[in-house]
Design a protein around this motif. Structure first.
Motif, mmCIF file in Angstrom:
data_model
loop_
_atom_site.group_PDB
_atom_site.id
_atom_site.type_symbol
_atom_site.label_atom_id
_atom_site.label_comp_id
_atom_site.label_asym_id
_atom_site.label_seq_id
_atom_site.Cartn_x
_atom_site.Cartn_y
_atom_site.Cartn_z
ATOM 1 N N MET A 169 0.826 -1.207 0.000
ATOM 2 C CA MET A 169 0.000 0.000 0.000
ATOM 3 C C MET A 169 0.862 1.260 0.000
ATOM 4 S SD MET A 169 -2.895 -1.257 2.731
ATOM 5 C CE MET A 169 -3.788 0.296 2.740
ATOM 6 N N LEU A 170 1.927 1.253 0.787
ATOM 7 C CA LEU A 170 2.792 2.420 0.847
ATOM 8 C C LEU A 170 3.521 2.639 -0.475
ATOM 9 C CD1 LEU A 170 4.297 2.118 4.439
ATOM 10 C CD2 LEU A 170 2.732 3.881 3.604
ATOM 11 N N ALA A 171 4.008 1.558 -1.088
ATOM 12 C CA ALA A 171 4.717 1.683 -2.364
ATOM 13 C C ALA A 171 3.780 2.202 -3.447
ATOM 14 C CB ALA A 171 5.313 0.337 -2.766
ATOM 15 N N ALA A 172 2.562 1.652 -3.503
ATOM 16 C CA ALA A 172 1.591 2.107 -4.503
ATOM 17 C C ALA A 172 1.250 3.582 -4.287
ATOM 18 C CB ALA A 172 0.326 1.260 -4.430
ATOM 19 N N SER A 173 1.086 3.983 -3.038
ATOM 20 C CA SER A 173 0.788 5.374 -2.732
ATOM 21 C C SER A 173 1.952 6.274 -3.107
ATOM 22 C CB SER A 173 0.480 5.520 -1.237
ATOM 23 O OG SER A 173 0.266 6.863 -0.894
ATOM 24 N N TYR A 174 3.169 5.816 -2.840
ATOM 25 C CA TYR A 174 4.351 6.602 -3.176
ATOM 26 C C TYR A 174 4.425 6.856 -4.679
ATOM 27 C CZ TYR A 174 9.214 7.651 -4.225
ATOM 28 O OH TYR A 174 10.356 8.225 -4.734
ATOM 29 N N PHE A 175 4.317 5.800 -5.476
ATOM 30 C CA PHE A 175 4.447 5.961 -6.923
ATOM 31 C C PHE A 175 3.334 6.844 -7.495
ATOM 32 C CE2 PHE A 175 6.896 1.813 -6.805
ATOM 33 C CZ PHE A 175 8.113 2.412 -7.078
ATOM 34 N N SER A 176 2.106 6.619 -7.070
ATOM 35 C CA SER A 176 1.002 7.418 -7.617
ATOM 36 C C SER A 176 1.139 8.885 -7.222
ATOM 37 C CB SER A 176 -0.346 6.858 -7.143
ATOM 38 O OG SER A 176 -0.483 6.966 -5.739
ATOM 39 N N THR A 177 1.618 9.141 -6.003
ATOM 40 C CA THR A 177 1.795 10.518 -5.544
ATOM 41 C C THR A 177 2.897 11.221 -6.330
ATOM 42 O OG1 THR A 177 1.052 9.953 -3.303
ATOM 43 C CG2 THR A 177 2.320 11.969 -3.551
ATOM 44 N N VAL A 178 4.039 10.550 -6.504
ATOM 45 C CA VAL A 178 5.144 11.166 -7.231
ATOM 46 C C VAL A 178 4.765 11.390 -8.697
ATOM 47 C CG1 VAL A 178 7.538 10.901 -7.985
ATOM 48 C CG2 VAL A 178 6.891 10.226 -5.678
ATOM 49 N N LEU A 179 4.039 10.457 -9.297
ATOM 50 C CA LEU A 179 3.633 10.624 -10.696
ATOM 51 C C LEU A 179 2.710 11.832 -10.856
ATOM 52 C CD1 LEU A 179 3.128 6.902 -11.766
ATOM 53 C CD2 LEU A 179 4.858 8.493 -12.633
ATOM 54 N N TRP A 181 2.801 14.431 -8.888
ATOM 55 C CA TRP A 181 3.646 15.570 -8.541
ATOM 56 C C TRP A 181 4.505 16.028 -9.726
ATOM 57 C CZ3 TRP A 181 9.149 15.605 -7.674
ATOM 58 C CH2 TRP A 181 9.636 16.759 -7.052
ATOM 59 N N ILE A 182 4.969 15.095 -10.560
ATOM 60 C CA ILE A 182 5.884 15.456 -11.651
ATOM 61 C C ILE A 182 5.162 15.922 -12.906
ATOM 62 C CG2 ILE A 182 7.690 13.879 -10.871
ATOM 63 C CD1 ILE A 182 6.835 11.963 -13.121
ATOM 64 N N ARG A 183 3.873 15.657 -13.022
ATOM 65 C CA ARG A 183 3.182 15.906 -14.286
ATOM 66 C C ARG A 183 2.573 17.297 -14.395
ATOM 67 N NH1 ARG A 183 0.992 9.687 -15.045
ATOM 68 N NH2 ARG A 183 2.949 8.931 -15.959
ATOM 69 N N VAL A 184 2.789 18.123 -13.388
ATOM 70 C CA VAL A 184 2.330 19.517 -13.430
ATOM 71 C C VAL A 184 3.505 20.405 -13.055
ATOM 72 C CG1 VAL A 184 0.733 21.203 -12.461
ATOM 73 C CG2 VAL A 184 -0.006 18.829 -12.773
ATOM 74 N N GLU A 185 3.647 21.503 -13.791
ATOM 75 C CA GLU A 185 4.732 22.444 -13.527
ATOM 76 C C GLU A 185 4.135 23.829 -13.272
ATOM 77 O OE1 GLU A 185 8.332 23.482 -12.595
ATOM 78 O OE2 GLU A 185 8.002 21.460 -13.408
ATOM 79 N N PRO A 186 4.463 24.484 -12.159
ATOM 80 C CA PRO A 186 5.315 23.988 -11.075
ATOM 81 C C PRO A 186 4.637 22.893 -10.257
ATOM 82 C CG PRO A 186 4.309 26.064 -10.438
ATOM 83 C CD PRO A 186 3.944 25.845 -11.879
ATOM 84 N N ALA A 187 5.373 22.335 -9.330
ATOM 85 C CA ALA A 187 4.845 21.232 -8.523
ATOM 86 C C ALA A 187 3.518 21.632 -7.882
ATOM 87 C CB ALA A 187 5.848 20.850 -7.438
ATOM 88 N N PRO A 188 2.493 20.793 -8.013
ATOM 89 C CA PRO A 188 1.150 21.157 -7.543
ATOM 90 C C PRO A 188 0.952 21.047 -6.034
ATOM 91 C CG PRO A 188 1.129 18.954 -8.457
ATOM 92 C CD PRO A 188 2.514 19.490 -8.695
ATOM 93 N N PHE A 189 1.863 20.401 -5.340
ATOM 94 C CA PHE A 189 1.751 20.271 -3.887
ATOM 95 C C PHE A 189 3.122 19.939 -3.321
ATOM 96 C CE2 PHE A 189 0.277 16.309 -5.950
ATOM 97 C CZ PHE A 189 1.259 15.418 -5.533
ATOM 98 N N ASP A 190 3.236 20.056 -2.005
ATOM 99 C CA ASP A 190 4.478 19.709 -1.326
ATOM 100 C C ASP A 190 4.552 18.184 -1.216
ATOM 101 O OD1 ASP A 190 6.138 18.975 1.155
ATOM 102 O OD2 ASP A 190 6.629 21.099 0.888
#
Length: 221
Positions: A169-179, A181-190
């Motif tokens: 669950m943590l790994a899935a949450s990590y990957f989905s969150t980072v993906l 985060w990277i797809r909007v410029e500037p970063a959409p959240f901390d």
């Protein structure tokens, strides 16, 4: 699932090496650095193995001796990041922390690596999700499950909680969150705050304690 020891990755192998092995690692590092520079400057898809060889000033065959496919550089990138986080946590004796704090430290250190190299993360994480094995690679899941299992053995997890499921669950949450985060410029959240929040939901649950008590209470019928 058998959980390996921490740092059990080629990038984290600290055994003494002979001259030949040191030279091999030096060339591998040279190729890795050349590939990352090209990926960031011109994109993953447009970079060729020939360009990597030219930038690293080695023969084309040398690249294939170390990385049989271009996707191998993506896998190496992930392994090196996990090894770096393991090194940071090891130097601060994070294994002595309660399991929740240790998982938080791990995710925060991963977030910091992503933040300080956002352009690199955007290119390689996106490529890993589309053409690599990022979403099927269990390496991060296994590492997080290993931490959760140690907490379970110390009695820090609720009875019946599966450490493997926590890691997944943590790994899935990590990957989905980072993906996201990277797809909007500037970063959409901390990124640090968002991963902290996801960890809280997974470890503590989303329902208010009173709601959980009401749900579990007898109906009176």
């Amino acid at each position: 699932m058998k959980i390996p020891e921490a740092g059990a990755t080629p990038a984290a192998d600290a055994r003494p090496a002979g001259r030949r092995e040191r030279k091999r690692r030096q060339v591998r590092d040279q190729l890795y650095a050349a590939a990352l520079d090209l990926f960031v400057s011109q994109g993953y898809e447009t970079t060729t193995m020939e360009q990597i060889a030219e930038t690293a000033d080695v023969a084309r065959a040398t690249v294939f001796n170390h990385f049989s496919q271009k996707v191998g550089f993506l896998e190496e990138w992930g392994a090196r990041r996990r090894a770096r986080v393991a090194e940071i946590l090891g130097s601060s004796h994070a294994e002595d922390l309660p399991v929740g704090d240790r998982l938080r430290r791990y995710l925060r250190e991963m977030a910091e690596l992503n933040i300080v190299s956002r352009a690199e993360t955007a290119i390689l994480m996106d490529a890993g999700a589309r053409v690599g094995s990022l979403l099927h690679d269990m390496s991060l899941e296994i590492e997080l499950a290993r931490i959760a299992e140690q907490g379970r053995q110390r009695g820090e997890l609720r009875t019946g909680v599966d450490a493997d499921q926590v890691g997944a669950m943590l790994a899935a949450s990590y990957f989905s969150t980072v993906l996201r985060w990277i797809r909007v410029e500037p970063a959409p959240f901390d990124l640090r705050d968002r991963l902290d929040g996801a960890l809280d939901v997974i470890l503590l649950g989303a329902l208010d304690q009173n709601v959980r008590q009401d749900k579990d209470a007898p109906t009176g019928r």
